[in-house]
Design a protein around this motif. Structure first.
Motif, PDB file in Angstrom:
ATOM      1  N   LEU A  47      10.309   7.250   2.960  1.00  0.00           N
ATOM      2  CA  LEU A  47      10.004   7.870   4.249  1.00  0.00           C
ATOM      3  C   LEU A  47      10.714   7.159   5.398  1.00  0.00           C
ATOM      4  O   LEU A  47      11.143   6.013   5.274  1.00  0.00           O
ATOM      5  CB  LEU A  47       8.487   7.859   4.490  1.00  0.00           C
ATOM      6  CG  LEU A  47       7.793   6.540   4.762  1.00  0.00           C
ATOM      7  CD1 LEU A  47       6.350   6.806   5.248  1.00  0.00           C
ATOM      8  CD2 LEU A  47       7.715   5.664   3.512  1.00  0.00           C
ATOM      9  N   THR A  67       1.959  -3.432   5.884  1.00  0.00           N
ATOM     10  CA  THR A  67       3.244  -3.941   5.404  1.00  0.00           C
ATOM     11  C   THR A  67       3.343  -5.461   5.314  1.00  0.00           C
ATOM     12  O   THR A  67       4.433  -6.026   5.300  1.00  0.00           O
ATOM     13  CB  THR A  67       4.377  -3.437   6.330  1.00  0.00           C
ATOM     14  OG1 THR A  67       4.093  -3.851   7.660  1.00  0.00           O
ATOM     15  CG2 THR A  67       4.551  -1.932   6.235  1.00  0.00           C
ATOM     16  N   ILE A  70       5.676  -7.389   2.533  1.00  0.00           N
ATOM     17  CA  ILE A  70       6.755  -6.464   2.114  1.00  0.00           C
ATOM     18  C   ILE A  70       7.967  -6.805   2.983  1.00  0.00           C
ATOM     19  O   ILE A  70       7.894  -6.613   4.198  1.00  0.00           O
ATOM     20  CB  ILE A  70       6.370  -4.982   2.313  1.00  0.00           C
ATOM     21  CG1 ILE A  70       5.208  -4.576   1.426  1.00  0.00           C
ATOM     22  CG2 ILE A  70       7.589  -4.082   2.030  1.00  0.00           C
ATOM     23  CD1 ILE A  70       4.776  -3.118   1.596  1.00  0.00           C
ATOM     24  N   GLN A  74       8.267 -13.485   2.209  1.00  0.00           N
ATOM     25  CA  GLN A  74       8.945 -13.608   3.508  1.00  0.00           C
ATOM     26  C   GLN A  74       7.909 -13.708   4.620  1.00  0.00           C
ATOM     27  O   GLN A  74       8.170 -13.367   5.734  1.00  0.00           O
ATOM     28  CB  GLN A  74       9.786 -12.354   3.788  1.00  0.00           C
ATOM     29  CG  GLN A  74      10.603 -11.858   2.642  1.00  0.00           C
ATOM     30  CD  GLN A  74      11.982 -12.488   2.594  1.00  0.00           C
ATOM     31  OE1 GLN A  74      12.357 -13.227   3.498  1.00  0.00           O
ATOM     32  NE2 GLN A  74      12.720 -12.238   1.522  1.00  0.00           N
TER      33      GLN A  74
ATOM     34  N   ASN B  46      16.604   6.679  13.165  1.00  0.00           N
ATOM     35  CA  ASN B  46      15.297   6.660  12.509  1.00  0.00           C
ATOM     36  C   ASN B  46      15.494   6.194  11.072  1.00  0.00           C
ATOM     37  O   ASN B  46      15.632   6.992  10.146  1.00  0.00           O
ATOM     38  CB  ASN B  46      14.679   8.068  12.553  1.00  0.00           C
ATOM     39  CG  ASN B  46      13.274   8.089  11.968  1.00  0.00           C
ATOM     40  OD1 ASN B  46      12.642   7.033  11.816  1.00  0.00           O
ATOM     41  ND2 ASN B  46      12.790   9.288  11.647  1.00  0.00           N
ATOM     42  N   LEU B  47      15.486   4.874  10.900  1.00  0.00           N
ATOM     43  CA  LEU B  47      15.837   4.300   9.601  1.00  0.00           C
ATOM     44  C   LEU B  47      14.761   4.567   8.564  1.00  0.00           C
ATOM     45  O   LEU B  47      13.606   4.857   8.901  1.00  0.00           O
ATOM     46  CB  LEU B  47      16.066   2.789   9.724  1.00  0.00           C
ATOM     47  CG  LEU B  47      14.894   1.874  10.014  1.00  0.00           C
ATOM     48  CD1 LEU B  47      15.304   0.416   9.821  1.00  0.00           C
ATOM     49  CD2 LEU B  47      14.373   2.056  11.439  1.00  0.00           C
ATOM     50  N   THR B  48      15.155   4.448   7.293  1.00  0.00           N
ATOM     51  CA  THR B  48      14.188   4.632   6.212  1.00  0.00           C
ATOM     52  C   THR B  48      13.446   3.314   5.955  1.00  0.00           C
ATOM     53  O   THR B  48      13.897   2.240   6.356  1.00  0.00           O
ATOM     54  CB  THR B  48      14.880   5.045   4.902  1.00  0.00           C
ATOM     55  OG1 THR B  48      15.697   3.949   4.467  1.00  0.00           O
ATOM     56  CG2 THR B  48      15.709   6.315   5.076  1.00  0.00           C
ATOM     57  N   PHE B  49      12.327   3.440   5.235  1.00  0.00           N
ATOM     58  CA  PHE B  49      11.516   2.251   4.934  1.00  0.00           C
ATOM     59  C   PHE B  49      12.318   1.250   4.107  1.00  0.00           C
ATOM     60  O   PHE B  49      12.273   0.043   4.371  1.00  0.00           O
ATOM     61  CB  PHE B  49      10.242   2.664   4.199  1.00  0.00           C
ATOM     62  CG  PHE B  49       9.288   1.521   3.994  1.00  0.00           C
ATOM     63  CD1 PHE B  49       9.094   0.968   2.743  1.00  0.00           C
ATOM     64  CD2 PHE B  49       8.601   0.983   5.083  1.00  0.00           C
ATOM     65  CE1 PHE B  49       8.222  -0.098   2.570  1.00  0.00           C
ATOM     66  CE2 PHE B  49       7.732  -0.095   4.914  1.00  0.00           C
ATOM     67  CZ  PHE B  49       7.542  -0.628   3.656  1.00  0.00           C
ATOM     68  N   ILE B  50      13.084   1.729   3.139  1.00  0.00           N
ATOM     69  CA  ILE B  50      13.865   0.811   2.295  1.00  0.00           C
ATOM     70  C   ILE B  50      14.924   0.078   3.122  1.00  0.00           C
ATOM     71  O   ILE B  50      15.146  -1.124   2.949  1.00  0.00           O
ATOM     72  CB  ILE B  50      14.509   1.580   1.126  1.00  0.00           C
ATOM     73  CG1 ILE B  50      13.440   2.115   0.177  1.00  0.00           C
ATOM     74  CG2 ILE B  50      15.501   0.705   0.372  1.00  0.00           C
ATOM     75  CD1 ILE B  50      12.550   1.071  -0.431  1.00  0.00           C
ATOM     76  N   ALA B  51      15.551   0.757   4.061  1.00  0.00           N
ATOM     77  CA  ALA B  51      16.534   0.089   4.928  1.00  0.00           C
ATOM     78  C   ALA B  51      15.833  -1.010   5.739  1.00  0.00           C
ATOM     79  O   ALA B  51      16.361  -2.108   5.899  1.00  0.00           O
ATOM     80  CB  ALA B  51      17.202   1.100   5.860  1.00  0.00           C
ATOM     81  N   VAL B  53      13.108  -2.640   4.877  1.00  0.00           N
ATOM     82  CA  VAL B  53      12.768  -3.736   3.951  1.00  0.00           C
ATOM     83  C   VAL B  53      14.007  -4.614   3.714  1.00  0.00           C
ATOM     84  O   VAL B  53      13.931  -5.841   3.739  1.00  0.00           O
ATOM     85  CB  VAL B  53      12.221  -3.182   2.620  1.00  0.00           C
ATOM     86  CG1 VAL B  53      12.103  -4.296   1.573  1.00  0.00           C
ATOM     87  CG2 VAL B  53      10.866  -2.519   2.828  1.00  0.00           C
ATOM     88  N   CYS B  56      14.593  -6.736   6.715  1.00  0.00           N
ATOM     89  CA  CYS B  56      13.605  -7.818   6.814  1.00  0.00           C
ATOM     90  C   CYS B  56      13.908  -8.926   5.798  1.00  0.00           C
ATOM     91  O   CYS B  56      13.766 -10.114   6.104  1.00  0.00           O
ATOM     92  CB  CYS B  56      12.202  -7.264   6.612  1.00  0.00           C
ATOM     93  SG  CYS B  56      11.635  -6.335   8.052  1.00  0.00           S
ATOM     94  N   ARG B  57      14.351  -8.530   4.597  1.00  0.00           N
ATOM     95  CA  ARG B  57      14.697  -9.558   3.606  1.00  0.00           C
ATOM     96  C   ARG B  57      15.811 -10.440   4.165  1.00  0.00           C
ATOM     97  O   ARG B  57      15.750 -11.683   4.081  1.00  0.00           O
ATOM     98  CB  ARG B  57      15.119  -8.899   2.294  1.00  0.00           C
ATOM     99  CG  ARG B  57      15.380  -9.930   1.180  1.00  0.00           C
ATOM    100  CD  ARG B  57      15.697  -9.305  -0.158  1.00  0.00           C
ATOM    101  NE  ARG B  57      14.548  -8.621  -0.747  1.00  0.00           N
ATOM    102  CZ  ARG B  57      14.543  -7.316  -1.030  1.00  0.00           C
ATOM    103  NH1 ARG B  57      15.591  -6.550  -0.768  1.00  0.00           N
ATOM    104  NH2 ARG B  57      13.478  -6.765  -1.577  1.00  0.00           N
ATOM    105  N   CYS B  61      11.819 -12.293   7.044  1.00  0.00           N
ATOM    106  CA  CYS B  61      10.452 -12.027   7.513  1.00  0.00           C
ATOM    107  C   CYS B  61       9.945 -10.793   6.785  1.00  0.00           C
ATOM    108  O   CYS B  61      10.737 -10.063   6.169  1.00  0.00           O
ATOM    109  CB  CYS B  61      10.431 -11.806   9.025  1.00  0.00           C
ATOM    110  SG  CYS B  61      11.269 -10.305   9.603  1.00  0.00           S
ATOM    111  N   ASP B  62       8.630 -10.544   6.850  1.00  0.00           N
ATOM    112  CA  ASP B  62       8.143  -9.294   6.241  1.00  0.00           C
ATOM    113  C   ASP B  62       8.106  -8.204   7.312  1.00  0.00           C
ATOM    114  O   ASP B  62       8.277  -8.479   8.516  1.00  0.00           O
ATOM    115  CB  ASP B  62       6.785  -9.503   5.551  1.00  0.00           C
ATOM    116  CG  ASP B  62       5.658  -9.923   6.494  1.00  0.00           C
ATOM    117  OD1 ASP B  62       5.863  -9.994   7.723  1.00  0.00           O
ATOM    118  OD2 ASP B  62       4.558 -10.179   5.991  1.00  0.00           O
ATOM    119  N   VAL B  63       7.947  -6.963   6.862  1.00  0.00           N
ATOM    120  CA  VAL B  63       7.979  -5.824   7.800  1.00  0.00           C
ATOM    121  C   VAL B  63       6.864  -5.983   8.834  1.00  0.00           C
ATOM    122  O   VAL B  63       7.054  -5.682  10.015  1.00  0.00           O
ATOM    123  CB  VAL B  63       7.841  -4.486   7.031  1.00  0.00           C
ATOM    124  CG1 VAL B  63       7.675  -3.308   7.984  1.00  0.00           C
ATOM    125  CG2 VAL B  63       9.059  -4.274   6.122  1.00  0.00           C
ATOM    126  N   ALA B  64       5.729  -6.544   8.405  1.00  0.00           N
ATOM    127  CA  ALA B  64       4.598  -6.708   9.325  1.00  0.00           C
ATOM    128  C   ALA B  64       4.984  -7.552  10.537  1.00  0.00           C
ATOM    129  O   ALA B  64       4.527  -7.295  11.658  1.00  0.00           O
ATOM    130  CB  ALA B  64       3.425  -7.348   8.588  1.00  0.00           C
TER     131      ALA B  64
END
Lengths: 76, 76
Positions: A47, A67, A70, A74, B46-51, B53, B56-57, B61-64
């Motif tokens: 998404l 999140t 995720i 990290q 509007n990037l995707t969730f995997i992009a 993630v 963030c890697r 850091c984490d997405v949160a």
């Protein structure tokens, strides 16, 4: 299936259940298609960020709440 | 421009600067195109969730860490 989409989908479903909300109602409140929400909860769809923000608004939480860790290892 | 994409883009840029990382290096480490990362940092995509993630890697850091108070007023 991407592991992080799988984790996110499970967290969305858990939050929705916590609120006693049906998938139909979540989809309606987020302005998304019900089958689309179903695929997201099953981790089958990558998404967009805006779709995730709309889901979180309907789930009354911020994106951070769904999140943490995720990607794993990290933590900030 | 979506306000939350704008906020997220600014947070990605701030985290990247904090790490003293160039946009080229972030794009390379995230396996994304540099101009794509530029558009994301400017809130234009509007990037995707995997992009997210993958970014963030690379940003360690984490997405949160980048998505508290998105959407606003929904802190968990």
């Amino acid at each position: 299936m991407d592991p992080y989409l799988d984790i996110l989908g499970k967290r969305i479903r858990a939050r929705r259940s916590e609120l006693g909300m049906s998938q139909e109602r979540l989809a309606h409140e987020a302005g998304l298609d019900r089958s689309y929400v179903g695929r997201i909860e099953r981790g089958e769809h990558n998404l967009t960020f805006i779709a995730l923000v709309r889901l979180c608004r309907a789930l009354k939480c911020d994106v951070a709440a769904l999140t943490t860790s995720i990607p794993a290892g990290q933590q900030e």
